[in-house]
Design a protein around this motif. Sequence first.
Motif, mmCIF file in Angstrom:
data_model
loop_
_atom_site.group_PDB
_atom_site.id
_atom_site.type_symbol
_atom_site.label_atom_id
_atom_site.label_comp_id
_atom_site.label_asym_id
_atom_site.label_seq_id
_atom_site.Cartn_x
_atom_site.Cartn_y
_atom_site.Cartn_z
ATOM 1 N N UNK A 16 14.757 24.795 -31.473
ATOM 2 C CA UNK A 16 14.939 25.273 -30.069
ATOM 3 C C UNK A 16 14.450 23.987 -29.457
ATOM 4 N N UNK A 17 14.493 24.017 -28.079
ATOM 5 C CA UNK A 17 13.183 22.902 -27.029
ATOM 6 C C UNK A 17 12.104 22.992 -27.207
ATOM 7 N N UNK A 18 11.267 23.564 -27.205
ATOM 8 C CA UNK A 18 10.159 24.401 -27.754
ATOM 9 C C UNK A 18 9.629 25.609 -28.329
ATOM 10 N N UNK A 19 8.340 25.483 -28.589
ATOM 11 C CA UNK A 19 7.621 26.714 -28.572
ATOM 12 C C UNK A 19 6.130 26.768 -29.143
ATOM 13 N N UNK A 20 6.373 27.780 -28.230
ATOM 14 C CA UNK A 20 4.268 28.363 -28.141
ATOM 15 C C UNK A 20 3.127 27.373 -28.246
ATOM 16 N N UNK A 21 2.263 26.894 -27.658
ATOM 17 C CA UNK A 21 1.278 26.328 -27.789
ATOM 18 C C UNK A 21 1.795 24.745 -28.469
ATOM 19 N N UNK A 73 -7.491 30.554 -38.349
ATOM 20 C CA UNK A 73 -8.966 30.134 -37.890
ATOM 21 C C UNK A 73 -8.795 30.575 -35.910
ATOM 22 N N UNK A 74 -7.227 30.906 -35.874
ATOM 23 C CA UNK A 74 -7.252 30.235 -33.872
ATOM 24 C C UNK A 74 -7.172 30.134 -33.813
ATOM 25 N N UNK A 75 -6.396 28.719 -34.415
ATOM 26 C CA UNK A 75 -6.329 27.493 -34.163
ATOM 27 C C UNK A 75 -4.493 27.129 -34.315
ATOM 28 N N UNK A 76 -4.013 26.986 -33.319
ATOM 29 C CA UNK A 76 -2.393 26.169 -34.324
ATOM 30 C C UNK A 76 -2.665 24.446 -35.140
ATOM 31 N N UNK A 116 -0.212 36.093 -28.282
ATOM 32 C CA UNK A 116 -0.189 34.355 -27.771
ATOM 33 C C UNK A 116 -0.168 35.332 -26.359
ATOM 34 N N UNK A 117 0.446 36.486 -25.672
ATOM 35 C CA UNK A 117 0.868 37.175 -24.511
ATOM 36 C C UNK A 117 1.540 38.030 -25.029
#
Length: 151
Positions: free
Chosen positions: A132-137, A43-46, A20-21
């Motif tokens: 953690x406070x947030x994660x990718x996507x 399938x490409x979706x979180x 994703x990066x």
Amino acid sequence: MIEEKLQSLGIKLPSPPTPAGSYVPVIRTGNLLFISGQIPIEDGKVIFTGKVSDDNLDTAQKSARMCAINIIAQMKRELGDLDKVSKIVRLTGFVNSVPEFSQQPKVINPASDLLFEIFGEKGKHSRIAVGVASLPLNSMTEIDAIVEFSE
């Protein structure tokens, strides 16, 4: 042998998720694989998003298990044969949790348990599980791995 174990558990490995990066999903150095953090992508979706709390612990555990499946998919892509895995060395599990949540190890356990079940003694590993406070996507969980292999 590992492929048969996956089949007996009803696990069909997905195509490994793309980054994703600006990084590569796996680095191979010597006889180690450093697998970048895998999130619960299908399938490409979180599939599992949002903050983890006591109210959605079961869902977060499913998210962690999916991360482990994506780690195995990355191993398969890199090694071609999962029987080359000689040791799961370490997992680092990140849980996108509300501040008062303190059961991060319980969230990551299904990922560890799955690796134990699939790889047996080779699947026993050291581990970190942190909130953690947030994660990718907006993913619920992210897990990376260090894996030893032999040719």
